[in-house]
Write an enzyme that holds these catalytic residues in place. Structure first.
Site, short mmCIF file in Angstrom:
data_model
loop_
_atom_site.label_atom_id
_atom_site.label_comp_id
_atom_site.label_asym_id
_atom_site.label_seq_id
_atom_site.Cartn_x
_atom_site.Cartn_y
_atom_site.Cartn_z
N GLU A 116 0.56 -1.73 0.09
CA GLU A 116 -0.35 0.47 0.01
C GLU A 116 0.86 1.08 -0.04
O GLU A 116 0.20 1.99 -0.82
CB GLU A 116 -0.89 -0.18 1.44
CG GLU A 116 -1.97 -0.84 1.31
CD GLU A 116 -1.82 -1.66 2.12
OE1 GLU A 116 -2.70 -0.69 3.57
OE2 GLU A 116 -3.65 -2.38 1.88
N GLU A 186 3.67 -11.54 0.12
CA GLU A 186 2.56 -10.43 -0.43
C GLU A 186 1.97 -10.07 -1.57
O GLU A 186 2.90 -8.98 -1.87
CB GLU A 186 2.20 -8.62 0.90
CG GLU A 186 2.45 -9.77 2.35
CD GLU A 186 1.57 -8.03 2.96
OE1 GLU A 186 1.09 -8.94 4.25
OE2 GLU A 186 1.71 -6.93 2.86
N GLY A 192 -5.91 -8.41 0.95
CA GLY A 192 -7.78 -7.45 1.62
C GLY A 192 -8.58 -8.14 0.14
O GLY A 192 -9.71 -7.33 0.71
N SER A 232 -5.17 -11.91 2.61
CA SER A 232 -6.02 -12.83 2.74
C SER A 232 -5.34 -13.97 3.60
O SER A 232 -5.86 -15.31 4.05
CB SER A 232 -7.20 -13.30 2.11
OG SER A 232 -6.87 -12.29 0.84
N GLY A 253 -3.42 -8.67 7.95
CA GLY A 253 -3.94 -7.27 8.25
C GLY A 253 -5.95 -7.92 9.07
O GLY A 253 -5.40 -7.14 9.53
N GLY A 254 -6.66 -7.55 7.71
CA GLY A 254 -8.04 -7.38 8.16
C GLY A 254 -8.49 -8.11 9.61
O GLY A 254 -9.14 -7.68 10.41
#
Ligand code: PGA
Length: 268
Positions: A116, A186, A192, A232, A253-254
């Protein structure tokens, strides 16, 4: 390789590397939410979890001081991480945070070159290499993200893209410095999206990362470096990545925003 300082984490008997599972909270959770999330996670963790793996939490900058105090006062078996830092030591760089400022907050790991950052903030391999140098100068460990876009994958360029990004951060560093590095493979199309890479893809990419390191620094250094998979990750797929011989951990992450889900990933 840096040995986790406390909490009793044990190295993987198969390769001597310490496993590391990291929570990348991205731009989520203010400092009050951060405190309650970390407390919930702490209550869900069992001793065998942090003996099996080191756990690092990478909150937004504004949460670091609160979490530092919380981890220290309650002796939580969690390491503090940041998501980014400046490549400059100090000066007129409005809005930036230096590596030395993070080190002063007991930050141990700094994520560098997250996709990102590369995509939305135009960070190049050269800038990422300069940030890695700054992190090392403040005695912290860089957690360096590498991975290909969907187009690069479709064009069969994954290995080249990953090797180029790895070479950029290892070529001007000593073997001793490099052996402390953590890499996260990644793939950008997996972040995501709910569409994780396969364990075979991740295992292959980890091999590519180690080969690129071995070219500059030899096999011993390449085998000391830790490699995570990110993109993910959830409680259902975590174990399949952790069972790959080349992988030493996960960058989540999430799913790391929910203490229940994150603790199930660690337990898996
Ligand atoms: P995700 O993010 O787990 O939400 O896919 C991973 C990351 O960006 O580090």
């Amino acid at each position: 390789m840096a040995k986790p300082k406390d909490f009793g984490a044990r190295p993987n008997p198969k390769n001597g590397r310490y496993r590391l599972i990291s929570a990348n909270w991205k731009m989520n959770l203010n400092h009050l939410e951060a405190i309650s999330t970390a407390q919930k996670l702490f209550y869900l963790l069992r001793e065998q979890d942090y003996h099996y793996t080191e756990i690092s939490i990478h909150p937004p900058f504004t949460d670091l001081r609160s979490l530092q105090l919380l981890f220290e006062s309650d002796r939580m078996p969690l390491s503090l991480g940041a998501q980014n830092c400046s490549d400059q030591p100090s000066g007129a760089y409005t809005g930036e945070i230096s590596a030395a400022m993070l080190a002063r907050l007991s930050v141990k790991f700094v994520i560098v070159g997250h996709s990102e950052r590369r995509e939305y903030f135009g960070e190049s391999d050269q800038l990422v290499a300069a940030k890695v140098k700054a992190v090392l100068a403040s005695q912290m460990i860089p957690l360096i993200c590498v991975g290909e876009t969907k187009e690069e994958r479709d064009g069969a360029s994954t290995d080249r893209v990953v090797s180029t990004s790895v070479d950029a951060v290892v070529r001007d560093r000593t073997s001793e410095e490099v052996s402390s590095f953590v890499f996260a493979y990644e793939p950008r199309w997996a972040i995501g999206t709910g569409r994780a890479a396969t364990p075979e893809d991740a295992q292959h990419a980890a091999g590519v990362i180690r080969q690129a390191i071995a070219k500059r620094h030899g096999e011993t250094t390449a085998n000391a470096v830790r490699v995570q998979y990110g993109g993910s990750v959830n409680a259902a797929n975590a174990a399949s990545f952790m069972s790959c011989a080349e992988l030493d951990g996960l960058l989540v992450g999430g799913a790391s925003l929910d203490p229940d889900a994150f603790s199930r990933i660690i337990a898996a």
